[in-house]
Design a protein around this motif. Structure first.
Motif, PDB file in Angstrom:
ATOM      1  N   ALA A  63      36.765 -17.729  -6.933  1.00  0.00           N
ATOM      2  CA  ALA A  63      35.774 -16.863  -6.170  1.00  0.00           C
ATOM      3  C   ALA A  63      35.511 -17.460  -4.853  1.00  0.00           C
ATOM      4  O   ALA A  63      35.319 -16.597  -3.717  1.00  0.00           O
ATOM      5  N   ALA A  64      35.699 -18.640  -4.690  1.00  0.00           N
ATOM      6  CA  ALA A  64      35.496 -19.418  -3.568  1.00  0.00           C
ATOM      7  C   ALA A  64      36.644 -18.968  -2.366  1.00  0.00           C
ATOM      8  O   ALA A  64      36.389 -18.474  -1.193  1.00  0.00           O
ATOM      9  N   ARG A  75      41.798 -27.794   0.039  1.00  0.00           N
ATOM     10  CA  ARG A  75      40.493 -28.725  -0.237  1.00  0.00           C
ATOM     11  C   ARG A  75      39.644 -28.443  -1.352  1.00  0.00           C
ATOM     12  O   ARG A  75      39.225 -29.005  -2.235  1.00  0.00           O
ATOM     13  N   CYS A  76      39.396 -26.937  -1.258  1.00  0.00           N
ATOM     14  CA  CYS A  76      38.437 -26.291  -2.081  1.00  0.00           C
ATOM     15  C   CYS A  76      38.962 -26.510  -3.509  1.00  0.00           C
ATOM     16  O   CYS A  76      38.371 -26.787  -4.557  1.00  0.00           O
ATOM     17  N   ARG A  96      26.177 -19.115   7.864  1.00  0.00           N
ATOM     18  CA  ARG A  96      27.302 -19.839   8.233  1.00  0.00           C
ATOM     19  C   ARG A  96      26.894 -20.788   9.330  1.00  0.00           C
ATOM     20  O   ARG A  96      27.621 -21.795   9.213  1.00  0.00           O
ATOM     21  N   ALA A 133      32.141 -20.495   6.074  1.00  0.00           N
ATOM     22  CA  ALA A 133      32.389 -19.033   5.452  1.00  0.00           C
ATOM     23  C   ALA A 133      32.860 -19.418   4.038  1.00  0.00           C
ATOM     24  O   ALA A 133      32.507 -18.607   3.312  1.00  0.00           O
ATOM     25  N   ALA A 134      33.489 -20.318   3.795  1.00  0.00           N
ATOM     26  CA  ALA A 134      34.037 -20.385   2.413  1.00  0.00           C
ATOM     27  C   ALA A 134      32.643 -20.532   1.305  1.00  0.00           C
ATOM     28  O   ALA A 134      32.668 -19.954   0.375  1.00  0.00           O
ATOM     29  N   GLU A 161      35.011 -13.365   3.908  1.00  0.00           N
ATOM     30  CA  GLU A 161      34.140 -13.954   4.989  1.00  0.00           C
ATOM     31  C   GLU A 161      34.735 -13.710   6.306  1.00  0.00           C
ATOM     32  O   GLU A 161      34.089 -13.145   7.313  1.00  0.00           O
ATOM     33  N   ILE A 177      35.078 -22.362   9.109  1.00  0.00           N
ATOM     34  CA  ILE A 177      35.636 -21.717   8.196  1.00  0.00           C
ATOM     35  C   ILE A 177      35.451 -22.184   6.906  1.00  0.00           C
ATOM     36  O   ILE A 177      35.004 -21.506   5.960  1.00  0.00           O
ATOM     37  N   THR A 178      35.093 -23.676   6.983  1.00  0.00           N
ATOM     38  CA  THR A 178      34.399 -24.283   5.566  1.00  0.00           C
ATOM     39  C   THR A 178      33.001 -23.448   5.269  1.00  0.00           C
ATOM     40  O   THR A 178      32.686 -23.146   4.275  1.00  0.00           O
ATOM     41  N   ARG A 213      26.142 -14.692   9.650  1.00  0.00           N
ATOM     42  CA  ARG A 213      26.502 -15.691  10.592  1.00  0.00           C
ATOM     43  C   ARG A 213      25.627 -16.889  10.867  1.00  0.00           C
ATOM     44  O   ARG A 213      25.861 -17.939  11.099  1.00  0.00           O
ATOM     45  N   GLY A 227      36.218 -15.268  -1.593  1.00  0.00           N
ATOM     46  CA  GLY A 227      34.964 -15.021  -0.711  1.00  0.00           C
ATOM     47  C   GLY A 227      35.292 -15.670   0.729  1.00  0.00           C
ATOM     48  O   GLY A 227      34.872 -15.130   1.769  1.00  0.00           O
ATOM     49  N   ALA A 228      36.022 -16.615   0.910  1.00  0.00           N
ATOM     50  CA  ALA A 228      36.310 -17.258   2.282  1.00  0.00           C
ATOM     51  C   ALA A 228      37.264 -16.531   2.968  1.00  0.00           C
ATOM     52  O   ALA A 228      36.812 -16.024   3.921  1.00  0.00           O
ATOM     53  N   GLN A 287      37.774 -31.036   9.945  1.00  0.00           N
ATOM     54  CA  GLN A 287      38.207 -29.816   9.584  1.00  0.00           C
ATOM     55  C   GLN A 287      37.547 -28.591  10.505  1.00  0.00           C
ATOM     56  O   GLN A 287      36.790 -28.986  11.564  1.00  0.00           O
ATOM     57  N   ASN A 288      37.753 -27.397  10.252  1.00  0.00           N
ATOM     58  CA  ASN A 288      37.383 -26.470  10.988  1.00  0.00           C
ATOM     59  C   ASN A 288      35.936 -25.944  10.392  1.00  0.00           C
ATOM     60  O   ASN A 288      35.871 -25.302   9.371  1.00  0.00           O
ATOM     61  N   ARG A 326      34.139 -30.028  -2.686  1.00  0.00           N
ATOM     62  CA  ARG A 326      35.455 -30.284  -2.514  1.00  0.00           C
ATOM     63  C   ARG A 326      35.938 -29.349  -1.044  1.00  0.00           C
ATOM     64  O   ARG A 326      36.811 -29.909  -0.406  1.00  0.00           O
ATOM     65  N   CYS A 327      35.340 -28.400  -1.219  1.00  0.00           N
ATOM     66  CA  CYS A 327      35.938 -27.293  -0.067  1.00  0.00           C
ATOM     67  C   CYS A 327      35.753 -27.878   1.434  1.00  0.00           C
ATOM     68  O   CYS A 327      36.449 -27.985   2.247  1.00  0.00           O
ATOM     69  N   ALA A 328      34.493 -28.812   1.384  1.00  0.00           N
ATOM     70  CA  ALA A 328      34.323 -29.706   2.655  1.00  0.00           C
ATOM     71  C   ALA A 328      34.884 -30.917   2.567  1.00  0.00           C
ATOM     72  O   ALA A 328      35.051 -31.616   3.725  1.00  0.00           O
ATOM     73  N   THR A 369      29.629 -19.799   1.997  1.00  0.00           N
ATOM     74  CA  THR A 369      28.814 -18.486   2.103  1.00  0.00           C
ATOM     75  C   THR A 369      29.635 -17.587   0.891  1.00  0.00           C
ATOM     76  O   THR A 369      28.996 -16.687  -0.010  1.00  0.00           O
ATOM     77  N   GLY A 370      30.878 -17.401   1.412  1.00  0.00           N
ATOM     78  CA  GLY A 370      31.767 -16.219   0.645  1.00  0.00           C
ATOM     79  C   GLY A 370      31.859 -16.665  -0.862  1.00  0.00           C
ATOM     80  O   GLY A 370      31.461 -15.993  -1.832  1.00  0.00           O
ATOM     81  N   ALA A 371      31.797 -18.074  -1.155  1.00  0.00           N
ATOM     82  CA  ALA A 371      31.996 -18.381  -2.497  1.00  0.00           C
ATOM     83  C   ALA A 371      30.485 -18.026  -3.392  1.00  0.00           C
ATOM     84  O   ALA A 371      30.574 -17.391  -4.593  1.00  0.00           O
TER      85      ALA A 371
END
Lengths: 202, 202
Positions: free
Chosen positions: B160-161, B195-196, A134, A160-161, B168, A157-158, A131, B164-165, A153-154, A195-197, A163-165
């Motif tokens: 993977a992203a 977006r990712c 993130r 988390a993505a 997460e 969530i971004t 947490r 992972g997202a 955007q949220n 890109r994710c962001a 961190t997860g990636a």
DNA sequence: GTCTATACCTAGATAGAC
DNA sequence: GTCTATCTAGGTATAGAC
């Protein structure tokens, strides 16, 4: 007969405790939580198993301390980069790079912090630290949105993505065997993160 | 005295085995792998602990079977959506939605499949299945790139992203308490995923 | 085939000698 | 304070009765 410990005694105890934490960290990075028995840790520190309980009331307490120290360092470093100089997108880019780079440089420990099977007490700490990671990513994303550099955007969530990636990349034992592959991996990962962001692609 | 099992015997045994797997799955979804002892599983199935070994040679074998069944279903569903009708970006969007939705609808099991502490044999299966999820996502991303719908990228990292997202999000016990929050969560998550992958934002 | 009872092992924790 | 030896608990697996 002293009623209080002398300064020398205290510092010796502190040193022994620190040494134990350090050795335990190495063992965990090496073989994972599940294999890091009290005996294994004590052996690594060159003391008897029973002596561990002079410094920690239980194995779980030692494990939690090991986790907090190591994870705390990562949060600190990431926080400095993400909260440092430069515009939000630059900082995000550097943050992802630094986080992933440090993890790849110390895979055993990174795996232990992010994903490896662990007892419940450590699992709870892990949730807490994830947490925090993130939250740090989310803050810089929010700044980017506020500055108009990133689309609405949220941010949670971004974050988390992101961190997860990074975590997912580390979990795959096939990734990044050599130095060149590592460089490419970091470049690809950073690109995916931007890109994710919603940052404009270069 | 029959030298072979009769069909009736075989089907009864099969049924008992299936029942055991089903009960074990429920227990795992409920309390996690670490608390799913042979006794707990046997109790849930209404048989004696020793009888478990009539159906499985070891606890690990049962655990692996439980994992494979459950994870296999998810791979199958995800594969159908991602490989189904529509253009790549549509399929990706639906795939993320379906994957996350199913996980949110059965959080206990999703957590067990994706993240919960487990014995090494299950951990190995998990790595394998995470790779399968990623391979499915990666394929549709590649198709999107080939079709010119998505910008050039490392599809594996993007996949993977995505994995992972979603994972997460599930790990955070605070997420999505109510139905409205779940809907918003899915929308935000899908947006971040698109977006990712570099899809134009709506 | 299923149950009861138990053997056995691992690993955390403790006690008492030194 | 540290070590050796031991205790204990929890959980897997097995043996033998029914």
């Amino acid at each position: 007969m002293a009623y209080r410990k002398t300064p020398a005694e205290i510092s010796r105890l502190e040193a022994a405790r620190e040494r134990l934490i350090g050795c335990a960290t190495e063992v965990v990075a090496d073989v994972g939580w599940s294999q890091a028995s009290v005996n294994a840790v004590a052996d690594a520190a060159g003391i008897a198993a029973g002596s561990v309980y002079q410094h920690f009331p239980s194995k779980a307490a030692l494990a939690v301390e090991v986790f907090r120290r190591a994870a705390g360092r990562e949060v600190e470093v990431l926080g400095e980069v993400l909260g440092g100089a430069g515009d939000p997108v630059e900082r995000l880019s550097r943050g992802v790079d630094v986080f992933a780079r440090r993890a790849l440089e110390n895979r055993g420990l990174a795996y232990a912090l992010l994903a490896a099977p662990a007892e419940p007490a450590v699992g709870a700490e892990r949730l807490d630290f994830r947490r925090r990671y993130r939250a740090l990513f989310a803050e810089v994303v929010r700044e980017g949105v506020a500055a108009g550099q990133l689309p609405p955007q949220n941010a949670e969530i971004t974050a988390a993505a992101l961190t997860g990636a990074i975590g997912e990349v580390l979990v795959d034992p096939l990734a990044a065997a050599d130095e060149n592959a590592t460089q490419q991996l970091l470049a690809d990962l950073t690109a995916a993160a931007l890109r994710c962001a919603g940052a404009p692609t270069a």
